[in-house]
Design a protein around this motif. Structure first.
Motif, PDB file in Angstrom:
ATOM      1  N   THR A 125       0.789  -1.226   0.000  1.00 38.64           N
ATOM      2  CA  THR A 125       0.000   0.000   0.000  1.00 38.64           C
ATOM      3  C   THR A 125       0.823   1.279   0.000  1.00 38.64           C
ATOM      4  OG1 THR A 125      -0.135  -0.134   2.416  1.00 38.64           O
ATOM      5  CG2 THR A 125      -1.940  -1.091   1.172  1.00 38.64           C
ATOM      6  N   PRO A 134       0.764   1.795  -5.795  1.00 36.05           N
ATOM      7  CA  PRO A 134      -0.081   0.741  -5.210  1.00 36.05           C
ATOM      8  C   PRO A 134      -0.980   0.050  -6.224  1.00 36.05           C
ATOM      9  CG  PRO A 134      -0.054   2.671  -3.799  1.00 36.05           C
ATOM     10  CD  PRO A 134       0.632   3.063  -5.060  1.00 36.05           C
ATOM     11  N   THR A 176       0.618   4.040   5.237  1.00 38.89           N
ATOM     12  CA  THR A 176      -0.056   3.353   4.145  1.00 38.89           C
ATOM     13  C   THR A 176      -1.474   3.852   4.023  1.00 38.89           C
ATOM     14  OG1 THR A 176      -0.789   1.583   5.600  1.00 38.89           O
ATOM     15  CG2 THR A 176       1.335   1.308   4.524  1.00 38.89           C
ATOM     16  N   LEU A 186      -5.737   0.049  -2.016  1.00 37.60           N
ATOM     17  CA  LEU A 186      -4.563  -0.207  -2.836  1.00 37.60           C
ATOM     18  C   LEU A 186      -4.380   0.848  -3.907  1.00 37.60           C
ATOM     19  CD1 LEU A 186      -4.663  -4.072  -3.299  1.00 37.60           C
ATOM     20  CD2 LEU A 186      -3.231  -2.744  -1.792  1.00 37.60           C
TER      21      LEU A 186
END
Length: 827
Positions: A386, A417, A701, A705
């Protein structure tokens, strides 16, 4: 008769509009005010580009067929017409596949309308100006070229007469895109009698030949699209009719593939794949811990431009026994996982380039280190999946020819990502334990999302290499626990937000499915070791955290792996005693932990070092040295190796020196003595190093994604959004039906201020509406002097202002009473 997209959307049921918002979530942010705003956003260039980026190659080709078959009169096409073009090639696809692709395009509203009159969203032509890689029609480029293309036989003869070098250019442009750059002078004829400086035809006996580009332009097969007033340089375009003629063998759309290309590699043994990946995860955790311990002992300074310098990266790599790319990857992942951070140095001053900082472990490092091996790996792997950092850029040079360093801002890429998800998604969709080659992965990506994968071959290979280094893949195939981790993140991405906290986070403490699957593959942590006669300590597996701390304090690491080997030395025992262990403590540790009898040599070593340990005591004088043993004091004073300290006897049992305690301790230990330091009260000062940590920080993160993607909402919430859009649309239509006295102001005033009696009547209407909670049409003059009208629900009147709720936006607004021109109760 064509209809606008807004009218088409109004005619759809709520479920169809919600399905559109689910397929294209960017249309919801922010929520459109009405259907017209939704239609405008759905036809915007940015939103259409997002929708096209997610389409596979076959669906894009069907969209190109719809664009090529549009009727010039009304710009519409039909499903049957699209089907006819798609099946006109040498290997036609199944009609059901073509109709399914048209259905996907209609669901995304890139095509809309009935099947006999499909319309293409205009922004598609702006985002992808050349359908199927074909140029514009000749009639739009050049009248003389259009005349040539109007005669198919003459056009065919002209193409066949092209020299080989010119034909190669035609074939290249016919494959798409249909435009090409022209070097300076390529379109100008050479001086009379001069040989062409650009090209010569080697098939013509070495005789000079004209430039192939100029030959094609002169024969109307290419049309120059010049930049500026000069034709010396620019671009040339291949007309659509010429491109279709050159594609007569492959079809107008080129080769059509309804399914992704096959993978030739046979599946491997799943157990072998998981075993290889699990072994790599152990190395990743061990190397990451080693790097962070190095940074704890000797923090790396942060460059003024950001990141860790090249020399520090090389030092860390050399000490850890790793190459520089792997070291940079582990540092970036540790930083993204929140266990590595930056600490401002005490006393640092903020100057032009910022405060001096150091890179060292954070407070979260201790928590990470105490977790199980599988959980530690999962935290690193999740951070890698991520994080918006492209580690492959480290070591390259930026636009200003400066090296890109680890942890610097130049390695930030928001699209990374999504790239990792696409590459690992290819492996996840194959049969388990299938290991495709990097080229096969690229071919699959080129079919799945050609617009996204174009020109990203190097980035895709970097993802495969990093996945192998981190143990996400094994033997080139996605591991079972890697598949679970990717599925967990993907399901979180598709599930959208979780306002009620129903779904537990990974940070809750319970191991996830991926961690449990990996834990079953790893050897069980051991709480014991085997001591051998040569004073080596063999740990037959990954040590438990408590055992790892003890080994670090009292042994030296010789080799790591599934079974690590440590050695007990005089220095390691002395280090343990300095950190607070006693001889009895060390004997107890070896007696409890060892599954073999403790060698007598180890017992002697510990007792011998402990007997000498603390025989000398160091304090401040610069520094002083004292001992109850007068003979030992005399021995130190006479030792020639310590002459540089200029020791002086203060008493039979005390010496002093002008140098500080640290230098005195180091010199005595180098000479073979075992002193300890004491404070002003005579108590022993433990030598356990002060642990410095960067401020605790969470992972950097993202929950999704793809940080560029809009949040995906569940269907009930989407239906609520549709209801809001419907209400706004109804209010907008009602606003256009406002009474004339409200839209244009009071009669005879031209939209200006109203007389007192009209203003009083408006106030009376508003006051009654406040009491009745009724809707009223309010006309007012805005700050620019323009008249406007709104359908409002008055809330209160006071202090010269009206507070009312706008029926369209459902928001509370304030209006100055002196600007209100009229008020009429709504029906």
């Amino acid at each position: 008769m064509t209809t606008s997209l807004a009218d088409h959307l109004r005619s759809l049921p709520d479920e169809s509009l919600a399905a559109l918002l689910q397929l294209r979530p960017d249309l919801v942010v922010p929520v459109p005010a009405d259907v017209s705003a939704l239609a405008i956003r759905a036809q915007s260039r940015v939103s259409v580009a997002r929708a096209l980026d997610g389409l596979d190659q076959f669906t894009l080709q069907i969209l190109d067929a719809a664009r090529l078959t549009r009727n010039p009169d009304d710009a519409t096409t039909a499903t049957d017409t699209v089907l006819a073009m798609a099946t006109s090639g040498p290997q036609p696809p199944a009609p059901t596949a073509v109709r399914a692709a048209v259905g996907r395009l209609r669901a995304l509203f890139l095509l809309y309308g009935p099947e006999h009159a499909l319309q293409v969203v205009p922004a598609v032509d702006e985002v992808a100006p050349y359908p199927a890689g074909l140029g514009r029609p000749a009639a739009e480029l050049d009248p003389r070229t259009a005349a040539l293309c109007a005669d198919p036989a003459k056009l065919r003869r002209t193409v066949l007469a092209a020299p080989p070098s010119a034909r190669a250019i035609l074939d290249r442009l016919a494959a798409g895109p249909p435009v090409g750059s022209v070097p300076p002078g390529a379109l100008q004829a050479p001086p009379l009698g001069a040989e062409d400086p650009v090209l010569s035809d080697p098939t013509n006996g070495g005789a000079p030949a004209g430039s192939p580009v100029r030959w094609l332009v002169d024969n109307r097969l290419l049309v120059p699209v010049t930049t500026g007033s000069s034709t010396a340089s620019g671009t040339v375009e291949l007309p659509r009719e010429v491109g279709l003629l050159l594609r007569r063998d492959s079809g107008p759309l080129g080769p059509l593939r309804t399914s992704p290309p096959p993978v030739a590699a046979a599946p491997r043994e799943p157990k072998a794949v998981d075993s290889a990946g699990a072994g790599q995860t152990m190395e990743v955790v061990r190397n990451t811990e080693g790097l962070l311990e190095q940074l704890a002992d000797e923090p790396a300074p942060v460059l003024r431009s950001g990141g860790i310098g090249v020399r520090d990266l090389r030092r860390l790599a050399r000490t850890a026994g790793l190459d520089e790319p792997t070291t940079a990857l582990l540092l970036e992942v540790a930083y993204a996982a929140g266990i590595l951070g930056e600490l401002e140095m005490p006393g640092a001053t903020t100057g032009r380039y910022g405060a001096d900082q150091q890179v060292l472990p954070t407070g979260g490092y201790e928590v990470w280190r105490a977790a199980s091996l599988a959980q530690r790996w999962e935290q690193l792997a999740r951070a890698w999946l991520t994080m918006t950092r492209q580690v492959g850029l480290v070591g390259r040079r930026d636009d200003r020819d400066r090296p890109i360093t680890a942890l610097s801002a130049e390695a930030e890429r928001a699209s990374v990502p999504a790239t990792r998800r696409a590459v690992l998604g290819v492996l996840a969709d194959l049969e388990p334990a299938t290991a495709p080659t990097p080229q096969e992965v690229q071919d699959l990506l080129d079919w799945r999302a050609p617009r996204r994968s174009r020109g990203r071959d190097a980035a895709h290979r970097e993802v495969l290499a990093e996945a192998a280094q981190l143990g996400v893949t094994g033997l080139g195939a996605l591991t079972s626990y890697g598949r679970l981790l990717l599925g967990d993140l993907t399901s979180t991405d598709e599930r959208g937000d979780d306002p009620l906290g129903v779904h537990a986070d990974v940070e809750s403490g319970d191991p996830s499915g991926a961690a449990r699957a990996l834990d079953a593959l790893l050897p069980a942590p051991v709480d014991h070791f085997l001591v051998q006669a040569d004073l080596t300590v063999v740990v037959p597996g990954p040590p438990e955290p408590a055992l790892s701390v003890e080994l670090e304090a009292m042994t030296e690491l010789e080799s790591a792996g599934g079974a690590s080997v440590h050695r007990v030395t005089t220095a390691s025992v002395r280090r343990a005693l300095d950190s607070g262990y006693t001889a009895d403590d060390l004997h107890d540790v070896f007696r409890r932990r060892s599954r073999t009898p403790v060698p007598q040599g180890l017992t002697y070593l510990i007792d011998d070092v402990a007997r000498k340990h603390g025989g000398l005591r160091v304090g401040l004088a610069g520094a002083y040295l004292r001992s109850d043993d007068e003979t030992l004091i005399s021995e130190v004073l006479a030792d020639r190796r310590l002459e540089s300290l200029a020791l002086r006897r203060l008493a039979p049992t005390a010496l002093c020196t002008q140098y500080q305690v640290g230098r005195l301790l180091g010199a005595l230990r180098d000479a073979g003595y075992a002193p300890v330091q004491e404070d002003g009260t005579g108590s022993t000062v433990l030598a356990r190093p002060r642990i410095r940590r960067a401020p605790a920080r969470g992972t950097v993160t993202t929950r999704t994604l793809d940080p560029l993607a809009a949040p995906k909402l569940p269907m009930p919430r989407l239906l609520g959004v549709v209801e809001h859009i419907r209400r706004g649309d109804a209010a907008a239509r009602a606003a256009r039906r406002a009474p004339a006295v409200v839209r244009g102001g009071a009669p005879g005033l031209g939209g200006g201020p109203v007389p007192a009696h009209t203003h009083s009547e408006a106030l009376a209407v508003l006051q009654q509406a406040v009491r009745d909670k009724a809707l009223v049409w309010v006309g007012y003059v805005d700050a620019h002097g323009a008249t406007a009208s709104r359908l409002l629900k008055p809330v209160s009147i006071g202090a010269g202002y009206l507070r009312a709720e706008d029926e369209r936006t459902e928001m509370l607004h304030t209006f100055a009473l002196h600007r209100i021109t009229a008020a009429v109760v709504a029906d």
